[in-house]
Design a protein around this motif. Structure first.
Motif, short mmCIF file in Angstrom:
data_model
loop_
_atom_site.label_atom_id
_atom_site.label_comp_id
_atom_site.label_asym_id
_atom_site.label_seq_id
_atom_site.Cartn_x
_atom_site.Cartn_y
_atom_site.Cartn_z
N ASP A 67 0.86 -1.19 0.00
CA ASP A 67 0.00 0.00 0.00
C ASP A 67 0.90 1.24 0.00
OD1 ASP A 67 -1.70 2.08 0.40
OD2 ASP A 67 -2.35 1.47 2.41
N ASP A 68 1.04 1.85 -1.18
CA ASP A 68 1.98 2.97 -1.26
C ASP A 68 1.29 4.32 -1.02
OD1 ASP A 68 0.64 3.20 -3.60
OD2 ASP A 68 2.39 3.15 -4.91
N SER A 69 0.08 4.30 -0.45
CA SER A 69 -0.56 5.57 -0.13
C SER A 69 -0.09 6.09 1.24
CB SER A 69 -2.09 5.44 -0.15
OG SER A 69 -2.51 4.57 0.87
N VAL A 70 0.49 5.20 2.04
CA VAL A 70 0.99 5.60 3.35
C VAL A 70 2.26 6.45 3.18
CG1 VAL A 70 1.86 4.73 5.57
CG2 VAL A 70 0.12 3.44 4.33
N ASP A 71 2.36 7.54 3.91
CA ASP A 71 3.52 8.43 3.80
C ASP A 71 4.70 7.87 4.59
OD1 ASP A 71 5.26 10.50 3.48
OD2 ASP A 71 3.87 12.07 4.12
N GLU A 72 5.70 7.41 3.89
CA GLU A 72 6.86 6.81 4.58
C GLU A 72 7.98 7.84 4.80
OE1 GLU A 72 8.00 3.07 2.71
OE2 GLU A 72 5.92 2.39 2.66
N HIS A 73 7.72 9.08 4.37
CA HIS A 73 8.71 10.16 4.53
C HIS A 73 10.11 9.68 4.16
CE1 HIS A 73 5.87 12.94 6.42
NE2 HIS A 73 5.39 11.92 7.09
N LEU A 74 11.13 10.14 4.92
CA LEU A 74 12.51 9.67 4.66
C LEU A 74 12.90 8.64 5.73
CD1 LEU A 74 14.23 13.15 4.02
CD2 LEU A 74 13.70 11.43 2.29
N ASP A 75 11.89 8.12 6.44
CA ASP A 75 12.15 7.35 7.67
C ASP A 75 13.24 6.27 7.55
OD1 ASP A 75 10.07 8.97 8.35
OD2 ASP A 75 8.80 7.39 9.20
N SER A 76 13.10 5.38 6.58
CA SER A 76 14.05 4.27 6.54
C SER A 76 15.44 4.74 6.09
CB SER A 76 13.54 3.14 5.64
OG SER A 76 12.97 3.67 4.49
N LEU A 77 15.47 5.75 5.23
CA LEU A 77 16.76 6.32 4.81
C LEU A 77 17.48 6.93 6.02
CD1 LEU A 77 18.90 7.76 3.03
CD2 LEU A 77 17.09 9.18 2.10
N LEU A 78 16.75 7.68 6.84
CA LEU A 78 17.35 8.30 8.03
C LEU A 78 17.79 7.23 9.03
CD1 LEU A 78 14.89 11.30 8.49
CD2 LEU A 78 17.18 11.34 7.50
N ASP A 79 16.96 6.21 9.18
CA ASP A 79 17.31 5.10 10.08
C ASP A 79 18.61 4.44 9.64
OD1 ASP A 79 15.33 4.98 12.00
OD2 ASP A 79 15.04 2.82 11.67
N ALA A 80 18.75 4.26 8.33
CA ALA A 80 19.96 3.62 7.80
C ALA A 80 21.18 4.52 8.05
CB ALA A 80 19.80 3.33 6.31
N ASN A 186 5.29 -10.36 -4.93
CA ASN A 186 5.13 -9.54 -3.71
C ASN A 186 6.05 -8.33 -3.83
OD1 ASN A 186 5.43 -8.41 -1.16
ND2 ASN A 186 5.45 -10.37 -0.08
N ASN A 187 5.47 -7.13 -3.89
CA ASN A 187 6.34 -5.95 -4.02
C ASN A 187 6.57 -5.26 -2.67
OD1 ASN A 187 3.87 -4.71 -3.72
ND2 ASN A 187 4.22 -3.18 -5.30
N LYS A 188 6.23 -5.94 -1.57
CA LYS A 188 6.53 -5.35 -0.26
C LYS A 188 8.02 -5.49 0.05
CE LYS A 188 2.01 -6.09 1.62
NZ LYS A 188 1.21 -6.08 2.82
N ALA A 189 8.60 -6.55 -0.46
CA ALA A 189 10.03 -6.76 -0.25
C ALA A 189 10.80 -5.87 -1.22
CB ALA A 189 10.39 -8.22 -0.49
N GLN A 190 11.85 -5.22 -0.72
CA GLN A 190 12.67 -4.33 -1.55
C GLN A 190 14.07 -4.30 -1.00
OE1 GLN A 190 11.46 -0.24 -1.91
NE2 GLN A 190 9.38 -0.77 -2.53
N TYR A 191 15.00 -4.03 -1.90
CA TYR A 191 16.38 -3.79 -1.47
C TYR A 191 16.72 -2.38 -1.91
CZ TYR A 191 21.45 -3.73 -1.66
OH TYR A 191 22.76 -3.37 -1.51
N CYS A 192 17.31 -1.59 -1.01
CA CYS A 192 17.66 -0.21 -1.35
C CYS A 192 19.14 0.06 -1.12
CB CYS A 192 16.85 0.77 -0.51
SG CYS A 192 15.09 0.71 -0.87
#
Ligand code: A3P
Ligand code: MG
Ligand code: MG
Length: 366
Positions: A67-80, A186-192
């Motif tokens: 569900d890509d309508s949820v705003d994920e902001h920069l959260d995971s990038l900042l966490d990394a 399944n497009n929930k899994a991703q590698y960044c």
């Protein structure tokens, strides 16, 4: 409000490209099949040639869709970045003027060719400008997807499933290779991948999804990583279709250029979603390739120019640095229509309105 003029883009930004740095990976992360963040490479996929004449629509009804309508902001990038700083004991944004998702940089690089406008949020913090997509704008301008659109979007994810393995091809069994046609998409899994790069005098940290790797991660971390970007596109059978495809190639090229992904693998399909052939393109050679093809076919100038895109981005970032340096609060970067101006204005006098996470701010205060 301050504005950056985009008119006469092709002539004003023509010429030899400004100094750019080769993107260097600083860290990476994964989302697992439930989209939970993991600070590892568990969701990295390995390229393995797909079979041809398969139906990219097969399995559409069991698609596990994020569900890509949820705003994920920069959260995971900042966490990394916090993870990286904890591990390396240094501030990752030293000498870095911008931190953002690859998608935002792609929009900036392709501004004159965008069909739609965009809105981004920006915050200046400790010498660095953090930029995210304005999710409210994205949701409000997103048209409803019809059945065919949803199916065509599935084709892209199916192609990724058909062309990759969860471990290097040398380790995979025949069964794993053959089972790809039956795997649930399944497009929930991703590698960044998160890279540090530069345009002119602007240092940038960019994070973006990487579809797969050609072989495996190099032993020597100084060596470039053979990532690949996977795309699907309609087979080309007329000059009109060729020009349309070349226009799409600009986005493919910009996306891959930004992360330093050296290869783009395109699955050409027919109108019914049957995979007809696969072409491997070197990202670096795409602008020249189009220019040569146009010259050979007597087609006139190509629809876009890579150097212009790079020069424009360099100039815009340099200007944006000046506008936002030392400023408080939340700022908006807005592009409303083709051939217009990029507008930058303040929308909130203090705070970062969710662009920066509490975790990141607390970590930096420590
Ligand atoms: P294609 O790339 O074959 O178009 P990406 O290419 O960025 O890795 O994205 C993978 C797939 O996600 C795309 O496959 C497409 O099917 C789907 N996708 C990406 N962006 C989309 C969008 N804005 N709308 C609909 N589908 C999209
Ligand atoms: Mg992708
Ligand atoms: Mg892709």
């Amino acid at each position: 409000m301050q504005t950056f003029d985009v008119t006469d883009y092709a002539t004003r930004f023509a010429g030899k490209s400004s100094a750019i740095k080769r993107p260097r990976e600083i860290t990476y992360f994964s989302y697992d099949e439930n989209h939970a963040l993991k600070h590892d490479e568990s969701s990295l996929r390995y390229y393995y040639t797909p079979d041809l004449n398969v139906d990219l629509g097969q399995g559409y009804n069991s698609f596990v869709k994020h569900d890509d309508s949820v705003d994920e902001h920069l959260d995971s990038l900042l966490d990394a970045l916090v993870e990286l700083e904890r591990k390396e004991g240094r501030i990752s944004t030293e000498g870095v003027h911008f931190v953002t998702w690859r998608g935002m940089m792609t929009k900036i690089m392709t501004v004159p060719y965008l069909e739609d406008g965009f809105e981004m949020n920006a915050v200046f913090h400790e010498g660095t400008i953090f930029i995210e997509e304005n999710n409210l704008y994205k949701q409000s301008t997103r048209g409803t997807q019809d059945e065919r659109g949803a199916r065509m979007s599935f084709w892209g994810y199916k192609f990724e499933t058909l062309s990759t393995l969860s471990r290097p091809w040398g380790e995979a069994t025949r069964e794993e290779i053959e089972n790809r046609t039956r795997e649930i998409v399944n497009n929930k899994a991703q590698y960044c991948s998160i890279v540090q790069t530069g345009f002119g005098d602007s240092g940038i940290i960019i994070a973006g999804e990487v579809d797969a790797i050609w072989d495996c991660r190099p032993m020597n971390p100084a060596n470039p990583i053979n990532y690949v970007e996977l795309k699907t596109s309609r087979q080309v059978s007329s000059t009109n279709q060729q020009i349309n495809f070349e226009k799409k190639l600009q986005r493919f090229w910009a996306q891959s250029f930004l992360l330093g992904v050296p290869k783009i693998i395109i699955g050409f399909r027919d109108d019914y979603g049957i995979l007809k052939n696969v072409e491997i393109k070197e990202t670096q050679g795409i602008p020249t390739g189009i220019r040569k093809a146009h010259a050979a076919q007597g087609l006139g100038p190509p629809p876009w120019n890579g150097n212009v895109a790079i020069n424009f981005t360099t100039a815009f970032l340099e200007w944006l640095k000046g506008v936002l340096a030392g400023k408080e609060g939340l700022w908006r970067i807005r592009y409303q229509q083709r051939g217009s101006r990029i507008e930058v204005f303040q929308v909130q006098e203090s705070g970062s309105a969710g662009v920066l996470t509490d975790r990141f701010l607390e970590w930096r205060r420590e």
